[in-house]
Design a protein around this motif. Structure first.
Motif, PDB file in Angstrom:
ATOM      1  N   GLU A  20       3.061 -15.836   8.803  1.00 22.82           N
ATOM      2  CA  GLU A  20       3.592 -15.784  10.165  1.00 22.82           C
ATOM      3  C   GLU A  20       3.106 -14.509  10.874  1.00 22.82           C
ATOM      4  N   LYS A  21       3.107 -13.384  10.130  1.00 22.39           N
ATOM      5  CA  LYS A  21       2.665 -12.110  10.712  1.00 22.39           C
ATOM      6  C   LYS A  21       1.177 -12.170  11.073  1.00 22.39           C
ATOM      7  N   VAL A  22       0.386 -12.760  10.168  1.00 27.68           N
ATOM      8  CA  VAL A  22      -1.055 -12.897  10.428  1.00 27.68           C
ATOM      9  C   VAL A  22      -1.286 -13.779  11.653  1.00 27.68           C
ATOM     10  N   GLU A  23      -0.501 -14.857  11.788  1.00 29.34           N
ATOM     11  CA  GLU A  23      -0.653 -15.740  12.941  1.00 29.34           C
ATOM     12  C   GLU A  23      -0.337 -15.016  14.248  1.00 29.34           C
ATOM     13  N   HIS A  24       0.705 -14.173  14.208  1.00 28.22           N
ATOM     14  CA  HIS A  24       1.050 -13.360  15.383  1.00 28.22           C
ATOM     15  C   HIS A  24      -0.130 -12.464  15.768  1.00 28.22           C
ATOM     16  N   ILE A  25      -0.776 -11.881  14.733  1.00 25.94           N
ATOM     17  CA  ILE A  25      -1.916 -10.982  14.981  1.00 25.94           C
ATOM     18  C   ILE A  25      -3.080 -11.776  15.576  1.00 25.94           C
ATOM     19  N   LEU A  26      -3.330 -12.966  15.041  1.00 29.21           N
ATOM     20  CA  LEU A  26      -4.469 -13.773  15.508  1.00 29.21           C
ATOM     21  C   LEU A  26      -4.280 -14.277  16.936  1.00 29.21           C
ATOM     22  N   LYS A  27      -3.010 -14.355  17.395  1.00 30.14           N
ATOM     23  CA  LYS A  27      -2.734 -14.816  18.766  1.00 30.14           C
ATOM     24  C   LYS A  27      -3.285 -13.842  19.819  1.00 30.14           C
ATOM     25  N   HIS A  28      -3.639 -12.637  19.392  1.00 28.01           N
ATOM     26  CA  HIS A  28      -4.177 -11.645  20.338  1.00 28.01           C
ATOM     27  C   HIS A  28      -5.625 -11.970  20.738  1.00 28.01           C
ATOM     28  N   GLY A  29      -6.203 -12.985  20.106  1.00 26.15           N
ATOM     29  CA  GLY A  29      -7.569 -13.389  20.444  1.00 26.15           C
ATOM     30  C   GLY A  29      -8.602 -12.364  19.997  1.00 26.15           C
ATOM     31  N   ILE A  30      -8.419 -11.837  18.803  1.00 21.41           N
ATOM     32  CA  ILE A  30      -9.316 -10.781  18.298  1.00 21.41           C
ATOM     33  C   ILE A  30     -10.290 -11.364  17.284  1.00 21.41           C
ATOM     34  N   ASN A  31     -11.375 -10.624  17.014  1.00 15.92           N
ATOM     35  CA  ASN A  31     -12.232 -10.995  15.880  1.00 15.92           C
ATOM     36  C   ASN A  31     -12.439  -9.820  14.921  1.00 15.92           C
ATOM     37  N   CYS A  32     -11.638  -8.749  15.108  1.00 13.17           N
ATOM     38  CA  CYS A  32     -11.661  -7.625  14.157  1.00 13.17           C
ATOM     39  C   CYS A  32     -10.271  -6.989  14.112  1.00 13.17           C
ATOM     40  N   PHE A  33      -9.734  -6.824  12.902  1.00 11.78           N
ATOM     41  CA  PHE A  33      -8.410  -6.225  12.713  1.00 11.78           C
ATOM     42  C   PHE A  33      -8.566  -5.004  11.807  1.00 11.78           C
ATOM     43  N   ILE A  34      -8.163  -3.820  12.313  1.00 14.27           N
ATOM     44  CA  ILE A  34      -8.280  -2.578  11.526  1.00 14.27           C
ATOM     45  C   ILE A  34      -6.878  -2.029  11.312  1.00 14.27           C
ATOM     46  N   ASN A  35      -6.500  -1.844  10.056  1.00 16.38           N
ATOM     47  CA  ASN A  35      -5.137  -1.390   9.739  1.00 16.38           C
ATOM     48  C   ASN A  35      -5.156  -0.035   9.046  1.00 16.38           C
ATOM     49  N   ARG A  36      -4.204   0.798   9.422  1.00 20.08           N
ATOM     50  CA  ARG A  36      -4.066   2.115   8.777  1.00 20.08           C
ATOM     51  C   ARG A  36      -3.583   1.956   7.340  1.00 20.08           C
ATOM     52  N   GLN A  37      -2.800   0.878   7.081  1.00 12.71           N
ATOM     53  CA  GLN A  37      -2.237   0.649   5.745  1.00 12.71           C
ATOM     54  C   GLN A  37      -2.998  -0.477   5.032  1.00 12.71           C
ATOM     55  N   LEU A  38      -2.558  -0.770   3.820  1.00  9.73           N
ATOM     56  CA  LEU A  38      -3.212  -1.829   3.038  1.00  9.73           C
ATOM     57  C   LEU A  38      -2.936  -3.207   3.644  1.00  9.73           C
ATOM     58  N   ILE A  39      -3.872  -4.130   3.427  1.00  8.66           N
ATOM     59  CA  ILE A  39      -3.711  -5.485   3.973  1.00  8.66           C
ATOM     60  C   ILE A  39      -3.327  -6.485   2.869  1.00  8.66           C
ATOM     61  N   TYR A  40      -3.731  -6.260   1.641  1.00  7.73           N
ATOM     62  CA  TYR A  40      -3.421  -7.121   0.488  1.00  7.73           C
ATOM     63  C   TYR A  40      -4.214  -8.440   0.515  1.00  7.73           C
ATOM     64  N   ASN A  41      -4.232  -9.090  -0.633  1.00 11.38           N
ATOM     65  CA  ASN A  41      -5.145 -10.221  -0.858  1.00 11.38           C
ATOM     66  C   ASN A  41      -4.855 -11.441   0.011  1.00 11.38           C
ATOM     67  N   TYR A  42      -3.586 -11.856   0.060  1.00  9.71           N
ATOM     68  CA  TYR A  42      -3.274 -13.101   0.771  1.00  9.71           C
ATOM     69  C   TYR A  42      -3.561 -12.990   2.274  1.00  9.71           C
ATOM     70  N   PRO A  43      -3.077 -11.945   2.973  1.00 12.77           N
ATOM     71  CA  PRO A  43      -3.437 -11.824   4.395  1.00 12.77           C
ATOM     72  C   PRO A  43      -4.952 -11.706   4.593  1.00 12.77           C
ATOM     73  N   GLU A  44      -5.628 -11.034   3.651  1.00 11.80           N
ATOM     74  CA  GLU A  44      -7.083 -10.884   3.754  1.00 11.80           C
ATOM     75  C   GLU A  44      -7.769 -12.254   3.709  1.00 11.80           C
ATOM     76  N   GLN A  45      -7.258 -13.143   2.835  1.00 14.53           N
ATOM     77  CA  GLN A  45      -7.803 -14.519   2.747  1.00 14.53           C
ATOM     78  C   GLN A  45      -7.607 -15.249   4.083  1.00 14.53           C
ATOM     79  N   LEU A  46      -6.407 -15.070   4.673  1.00 11.38           N
ATOM     80  CA  LEU A  46      -6.109 -15.751   5.940  1.00 11.38           C
ATOM     81  C   LEU A  46      -7.034 -15.259   7.056  1.00 11.38           C
ATOM     82  N   PHE A  47      -7.287 -13.930   7.091  1.00  8.67           N
ATOM     83  CA  PHE A  47      -8.195 -13.380   8.104  1.00  8.67           C
ATOM     84  C   PHE A  47      -9.617 -13.902   7.891  1.00  8.67           C
ATOM     85  N   ALA A  48     -10.045 -13.964   6.619  1.00  7.10           N
ATOM     86  CA  ALA A  48     -11.393 -14.457   6.306  1.00  7.10           C
ATOM     87  C   ALA A  48     -11.541 -15.914   6.738  1.00  7.10           C
ATOM     88  N   ALA A  49     -10.485 -16.712   6.501  1.00  4.80           N
ATOM     89  CA  ALA A  49     -10.525 -18.131   6.880  1.00  4.80           C
ATOM     90  C   ALA A  49     -10.615 -18.288   8.399  1.00  4.80           C
TER      91      ALA A  49
END
Length: 535
Positions: free
Chosen positions: A277-306
């Motif tokens: 749900e959090k990743v979907e909220h982020i993707l609603k911003h219409g971005i193609n690059c997400f840079i985080n100060r903290q760790l992203i972890y495997n599952y959200p990383e898979q969702l961003f890659a997809a």
């Protein structure tokens, strides 16, 4: 009763200490002069370096001749010495260079004051003479300043000369042509804004100092996530400082009881859903690059890659702050209102190799003046000192673009000011003249120390320089390459007027403040109370 009234009365708490009159003054002089003697061997183009060894298990080793760095690293107990250390820090923050000069000049002024006080001249008389001398020196410096701000070609030459002069007393002196050009190019990209945050310095071990270069863009010392695009064009960037695992239970000592492994799977699925749900909220911003100060972890990383979004995690805080500045974005923590989030933009993101390391390169950023200086070197100590040297040069150049006047270096300005102060002393009646002469002697000590540090006969060189200035050769200074005096205009030894003025004013103010002291009161040390309630 008379004998009782003469008995000393201690008004301080037990353990407090007091130094009075001559003792206090002597203590201040000794502390300040010791600080000056510590750093004076680093002054000038032939100055020596210091090794600073840190405490603790992993004792850090710093090799430097930067006055501010040396004074920051040493712990001083003497109050007058602390005043000089603070003054050096202010000089570094204000103009970036002249930290050694300002400390040495203040120490030399106090050395002269000590001799005058031994001759029973009152401190207020010395201060009065010094104030008149400071004004005369400042006027002479202002009159000698050259302003080429309206001639772009000559001003650029001035900037190159200032950069060479600043770097000639640093580690980079053997490569000063390369680095002075690099520093001037970086500062001219700022288009007069003087915002040094737009210049990012990255240090990479390997190669030699001459392999360092200026990159027109922004480099982030991180790697792109797995299975994600390694190159993107026309990028919209969301820069965030958010935990991508915040929905896990983090209550200390909490327990969850389940009656079957299926329930554990349900909890895990619920956690995954919240992450999704959090990743979907982020993707609603219409971005193609997400840079985080903290760790992203495997599952959200898979969702961003997809979703075809480049995800970069654990970017250091200074890097994220600077990235937000140069791309025109803002750092976000919540993502429920996309219309309120300011996104960053750049034309191209790609992965590049520097030495054996991969970095992410942002080009065509919104802040067109942004650039990155990549420093290469054999050891970490060399890289650290190269960064400090370059930082000094960049600060001085940024100041010079704001205040375009320049003066000549090599002891020329100091001798010019000393001559003006001596001329004033010769026209002044009374004890003030003696104080003015002491001020002129302190100013002349700077070229003396520069010549001593180079191994030349300072008495002979300074006498020649003084004679040249008396002969109205006002642009003559010390040529430390040949061990003689020469015309600084032909040698191109130029310094920033702002730096020289700040050295003069800061040193005279600090020395005056220390000279006013006639009492030092030390508070009683706080008693250690045993802790009867350990946790």
């Amino acid at each position: 009763m008379a004998s009782l009234s003469m008995a000393p009365v201690n008004i301080f708490r037990h353990g407090a200490d007091e130094e009075k009159a001559e003792t206090a003054r002597l203590s201040s002089f000794i502390g300040a002069i010791a600080i000056g003697d510590l750093v004076k061997s680093t002054l000038g183009p032939k100055g020596m370096d210091k090794i600073l060894l840190g405490g603790g298990r992993e004792a850090s080793v710093t090799v430097t001749n930067d006055g501010a760095t040396i004074l920051k690293a040493i712990g001083v107990d003497n109050p007058a010495a602390k005043v000089l250390v603070d003054m050096s820090k202010v000089q570094d923050d204000e103009v970036g260079d002249g930290t050694t000069s300002v400390t040495v000049l203040a120490a030399e002024l106090l050395r002269e004051a000590e001799l005058l006080i031994a001759k029973k001249i009152h401190p207020q008389t010395i201060i009065s003479g010094w104030r008149k001398a400071t004004q005369a020196a400042r006027d002479a410096l202002r009159a000698a300043a050259v302003d080429n701000g309206n001639d772009p070609e000559r001003f650029q030459q001035d900037l190159l000369n200032i950069s060479r002069t600043t770097l000639s007393s640093k580690l980079l002196t053997h490569h000063k042509e390369h680095f002075s050009r690099l520093a001037v190019d970086a500062v001219l990209r700022l288009k007069g804004s003087g915002n040094l945050d737009a210049i990012h310095v990255i240090k990479k071990l390997g190669g030699s100092l001459t392999d360092s270069y200026l990159d027109e863009g922004f480099l982030l010392d991180k790697k792109i996530g797995v299975n994600q695009p390694k190159r993107l064009e026309n990028v919209t960037i969301l820069i965030a400082n958010t935990g991508m695992d915040t929905d896990k239970i983090k209550i200390f000592g909490s327990r969850v009881r389940v009656d079957s492994t299926a329930k554990v799977a349900e909890i895990e699925m619920a956690e995954k859903e919240k992450m999704k749900e959090k990743v979907e909220h982020i993707l609603k911003h219409g971005i193609n690059c997400f840079i985080n100060r903290q760790l992203i972890y495997n599952y959200p990383e898979q969702l961003f890659a997809a979703a075809g979004v480049m995800a970069i995690e654990h970017a250091d805080f200074a890097g994220v702050e600077r990235l937000a500045l140069v791309t025109g974005g803002e750092i976000s923590s919540t993502f429920d209102r996309p219309e309120l989030v300011k996104l960053g933009h750049c034309k191209l993101i790609e992965e590049v190799m520097i030495g054996e390391d991969k970095l992410i390169h942002f080009s065509g950023v919104s802040m067109g003046e942004a650039c990155t200086i990549v420093l290469r070197g054999a050891t970490q100590q060399i890289l650290d000192e190269a960064e400090r040297s370059l930082h000094d040069a960049l600060c001085v150049l940024a100041q010079t673009i704001k205040e375009t006047r320049t003066v000549y270096g090599g002891g020329c300005s100091e001798m010019l000011m000393a001559k003006a102060v001596t001329d004033l002393a010769n026209r002044t009646a009374g004890k003030d003249a003696v104080a003015m002469e002491s001020f002129a002697k302190a100013l002349m000590m700077l070229p003396t120390i520069i010549a001593d540090n180079a191994g030349y006969d300072s008495a002979d060189l300074v006498a020649q320089l003084r004679a040249a200035h008396q002969d109205n050769k006002n642009t003559y200074g010390l040529d430390m390459a040949q061990g003689s005096i020469a015309d600084m205009v032909s040698l191109g030894v130029t310094e920033s007027f702002q730096v020289k003025r700040q050295v003069l004013l800061s040193a005279s103010e600090a020395a005056e403040m220390i000279l006013r002291v006639d009492n030092i009161v030390k508070a009683a040390p706080r008693k250690r109370v045993p802790d009867h309630h350990p946790c």
